[in-house]
Motif scaffolding. Structure first.
Motif, PDB file in Angstrom:
ATOM      1  N   MET A  33      14.680  -2.226  21.094  1.00  0.00           N
ATOM      2  CA  MET A  33      14.380  -0.831  21.189  1.00  0.00           C
ATOM      3  C   MET A  33      14.912  -0.264  22.652  1.00  0.00           C
ATOM      4  SD  MET A  33      13.776   0.834  18.364  1.00  0.00           S
ATOM      5  CE  MET A  33      13.183   2.415  19.296  1.00  0.00           C
ATOM      6  N   ASN A  34      14.493  -1.208  23.540  1.00  0.00           N
ATOM      7  CA  ASN A  34      14.712  -0.784  24.990  1.00  0.00           C
ATOM      8  C   ASN A  34      16.154  -0.865  25.291  1.00  0.00           C
ATOM      9  OD1 ASN A  34      12.060   0.004  25.661  1.00  0.00           O
ATOM     10  ND2 ASN A  34      11.558  -2.269  26.410  1.00  0.00           N
ATOM     11  N   LEU A  35      16.994  -1.731  24.619  1.00  0.00           N
ATOM     12  CA  LEU A  35      18.245  -2.174  25.158  1.00  0.00           C
ATOM     13  C   LEU A  35      19.229  -1.298  23.965  1.00  0.00           C
ATOM     14  CD1 LEU A  35      18.182  -5.653  25.942  1.00  0.00           C
ATOM     15  CD2 LEU A  35      18.532  -3.905  27.471  1.00  0.00           C
ATOM     16  N   ALA A  36      18.758  -1.526  22.728  1.00  0.00           N
ATOM     17  CA  ALA A  36      20.005  -0.735  21.823  1.00  0.00           C
ATOM     18  C   ALA A  36      19.260   0.450  20.966  1.00  0.00           C
ATOM     19  CB  ALA A  36      20.098  -1.730  20.730  1.00  0.00           C
ATOM     20  N   GLY A  37      18.026   0.830  21.217  1.00  0.00           N
ATOM     21  CA  GLY A  37      17.585   2.030  20.592  1.00  0.00           C
ATOM     22  C   GLY A  37      17.151   1.727  19.049  1.00  0.00           C
ATOM     23  N   PHE A  38      17.170   0.673  18.644  1.00  0.00           N
ATOM     24  CA  PHE A  38      16.676   0.193  17.252  1.00  0.00           C
ATOM     25  C   PHE A  38      16.105  -1.034  17.097  1.00  0.00           C
ATOM     26  CE2 PHE A  38      20.666  -2.204  17.045  1.00  0.00           C
ATOM     27  CZ  PHE A  38      20.225  -2.902  15.934  1.00  0.00           C
ATOM     28  N   CYS A  39      15.424  -1.336  16.225  1.00  0.00           N
ATOM     29  CA  CYS A  39      14.825  -2.699  16.282  1.00  0.00           C
ATOM     30  C   CYS A  39      15.036  -2.983  14.550  1.00  0.00           C
ATOM     31  CB  CYS A  39      13.560  -2.657  16.501  1.00  0.00           C
ATOM     32  SG  CYS A  39      12.302  -1.712  15.756  1.00  0.00           S
ATOM     33  N   ARG A  40      14.287  -4.053  14.212  1.00  0.00           N
ATOM     34  CA  ARG A  40      14.156  -4.744  12.960  1.00  0.00           C
ATOM     35  C   ARG A  40      13.437  -3.785  12.137  1.00  0.00           C
ATOM     36  NH1 ARG A  40      13.109  -8.637  16.443  1.00  0.00           N
ATOM     37  NH2 ARG A  40      14.364 -10.703  16.248  1.00  0.00           N
ATOM     38  N   ASN A  41      12.333  -3.127  12.545  1.00  0.00           N
ATOM     39  CA  ASN A  41      11.687  -1.989  11.603  1.00  0.00           C
ATOM     40  C   ASN A  41      12.685  -0.848  11.198  1.00  0.00           C
ATOM     41  OD1 ASN A  41       9.235  -3.519  11.671  1.00  0.00           O
ATOM     42  ND2 ASN A  41       8.663  -2.377  13.500  1.00  0.00           N
ATOM     43  N   CYS A  42      13.352  -0.463  12.492  1.00  0.00           N
ATOM     44  CA  CYS A  42      14.292   0.536  12.317  1.00  0.00           C
ATOM     45  C   CYS A  42      15.337   0.198  10.939  1.00  0.00           C
ATOM     46  CB  CYS A  42      15.203   1.008  13.442  1.00  0.00           C
ATOM     47  SG  CYS A  42      14.006   1.640  14.946  1.00  0.00           S
ATOM     48  N   LEU A  43      15.853  -0.826  10.985  1.00  0.00           N
ATOM     49  CA  LEU A  43      16.621  -1.311   9.991  1.00  0.00           C
ATOM     50  C   LEU A  43      16.208  -1.503   8.628  1.00  0.00           C
ATOM     51  CD1 LEU A  43      19.599  -2.578   9.831  1.00  0.00           C
ATOM     52  CD2 LEU A  43      18.735  -4.709  10.352  1.00  0.00           C
ATOM     53  N   SER A  44      15.138  -1.822   8.578  1.00  0.00           N
ATOM     54  CA  SER A  44      14.228  -2.064   7.356  1.00  0.00           C
ATOM     55  C   SER A  44      13.940  -0.491   6.678  1.00  0.00           C
ATOM     56  CB  SER A  44      12.853  -2.607   7.327  1.00  0.00           C
ATOM     57  OG  SER A  44      11.778  -2.097   8.085  1.00  0.00           O
ATOM     58  N   LYS A  45      13.790   0.361   7.706  1.00  0.00           N
ATOM     59  CA  LYS A  45      13.295   2.044   7.376  1.00  0.00           C
ATOM     60  C   LYS A  45      14.795   2.500   6.867  1.00  0.00           C
ATOM     61  CE  LYS A  45       9.563   2.929  10.288  1.00  0.00           C
ATOM     62  NZ  LYS A  45       9.162   3.387  11.627  1.00  0.00           N
ATOM     63  N   TRP A  46      16.011   2.169   7.466  1.00  0.00           N
ATOM     64  CA  TRP A  46      17.228   2.555   7.157  1.00  0.00           C
ATOM     65  C   TRP A  46      17.595   1.927   5.524  1.00  0.00           C
ATOM     66  CZ3 TRP A  46      19.793   0.992  12.256  1.00  0.00           C
ATOM     67  CH2 TRP A  46      19.435   1.913  13.218  1.00  0.00           C
ATOM     68  N   TYR A  47      17.302   0.787   5.378  1.00  0.00           N
ATOM     69  CA  TYR A  47      17.344   0.153   4.096  1.00  0.00           C
ATOM     70  C   TYR A  47      16.720   0.736   3.192  1.00  0.00           C
ATOM     71  CZ  TYR A  47      18.290  -3.903   0.956  1.00  0.00           C
ATOM     72  OH  TYR A  47      18.789  -4.917  -0.042  1.00  0.00           O
ATOM     73  N   ARG A  48      15.150   1.263   3.320  1.00  0.00           N
ATOM     74  CA  ARG A  48      14.578   1.528   2.381  1.00  0.00           C
ATOM     75  C   ARG A  48      14.942   3.146   2.071  1.00  0.00           C
ATOM     76  NH1 ARG A  48      11.689   5.492   3.084  1.00  0.00           N
ATOM     77  NH2 ARG A  48      11.115   5.132   5.336  1.00  0.00           N
ATOM     78  N   ALA A  49      15.417   3.709   3.092  1.00  0.00           N
ATOM     79  CA  ALA A  49      16.063   5.147   3.001  1.00  0.00           C
ATOM     80  C   ALA A  49      17.151   5.164   2.267  1.00  0.00           C
ATOM     81  CB  ALA A  49      16.355   5.871   4.337  1.00  0.00           C
ATOM     82  N   ALA A  50      18.051   4.387   2.207  1.00  0.00           N
ATOM     83  CA  ALA A  50      19.068   3.977   1.513  1.00  0.00           C
ATOM     84  C   ALA A  50      19.128   3.729   0.166  1.00  0.00           C
ATOM     85  CB  ALA A  50      20.090   3.000   2.127  1.00  0.00           C
ATOM     86  N   ALA A  51      18.097   2.880  -0.320  1.00  0.00           N
ATOM     87  CA  ALA A  51      17.327   2.799  -1.655  1.00  0.00           C
ATOM     88  C   ALA A  51      17.245   3.934  -2.077  1.00  0.00           C
ATOM     89  CB  ALA A  51      16.554   1.582  -1.637  1.00  0.00           C
ATOM     90  N   GLU A  53      17.900   7.060  -1.550  1.00  0.00           N
ATOM     91  CA  GLU A  53      18.802   8.033  -1.922  1.00  0.00           C
ATOM     92  C   GLU A  53      19.564   7.723  -3.171  1.00  0.00           C
ATOM     93  OE1 GLU A  53      21.422   7.550   1.547  1.00  0.00           O
ATOM     94  OE2 GLU A  53      20.076   8.689   2.985  1.00  0.00           O
ATOM     95  N   ARG A  54      19.359   6.229  -3.480  1.00  0.00           N
ATOM     96  CA  ARG A  54      20.198   5.800  -4.708  1.00  0.00           C
ATOM     97  C   ARG A  54      19.098   5.674  -5.994  1.00  0.00           C
ATOM     98  NH1 ARG A  54      22.435   4.920  -0.400  1.00  0.00           N
ATOM     99  NH2 ARG A  54      24.532   4.820  -0.060  1.00  0.00           N
ATOM    100  N   GLY A  55      17.965   6.217  -5.799  1.00  0.00           N
ATOM    101  CA  GLY A  55      16.973   6.249  -6.749  1.00  0.00           C
ATOM    102  C   GLY A  55      16.293   4.853  -6.978  1.00  0.00           C
TER     103      GLY A  55
END
Length: 100
Positions: A33-51, A53-55
């Protein structure tokens, strides 16, 4: 490049990123988070959101397990360390400048 090939390449890059993050369990989420502005939790949230969006129903714990390769609580107990004062200070300072 056609869409099918682009999607396959993006998926392969995603799988490689997830594998890399699983192997680099020494890298803490707060450091990411400090270096890149995202972490593993962010990635999992993006994955869930993409799912969603596709129902496709996907819970946060299930999405985290996809990214972490194990249940989140198990990963935390095996790999997560207490954040240092410096890490916490850097995180607090970066929150106004980074979005996820």
């Amino acid at each position: 490049m056609d869409d099918k090939t682009r999607i396959e390449l993006e998926a392969a890059a995603f799988r490689h990123l997830v594998q890399h993050l699983r192997e680099r369990d020494d890298v803490q989420n707060i450091d990411l988070m400090n270096l890149a502005g995202f972490c593993r939790n962010c990635l999992s949230k993006w994955y869930r959101a993409a799912a969603e969006e596709r129902g496709v129903a996907l819970s946060d714990p299930a999405a985290r397990e996809i990214v972490y390769g194990m249940p989140y609580d198990e990963w935390k107990s095996k790999h997560q360390k207490e954040a240092s004062v410096e890490q916490k200070k850097a995180f607090d300072q970066s929150q106004g400048h980074k979005g996820h």
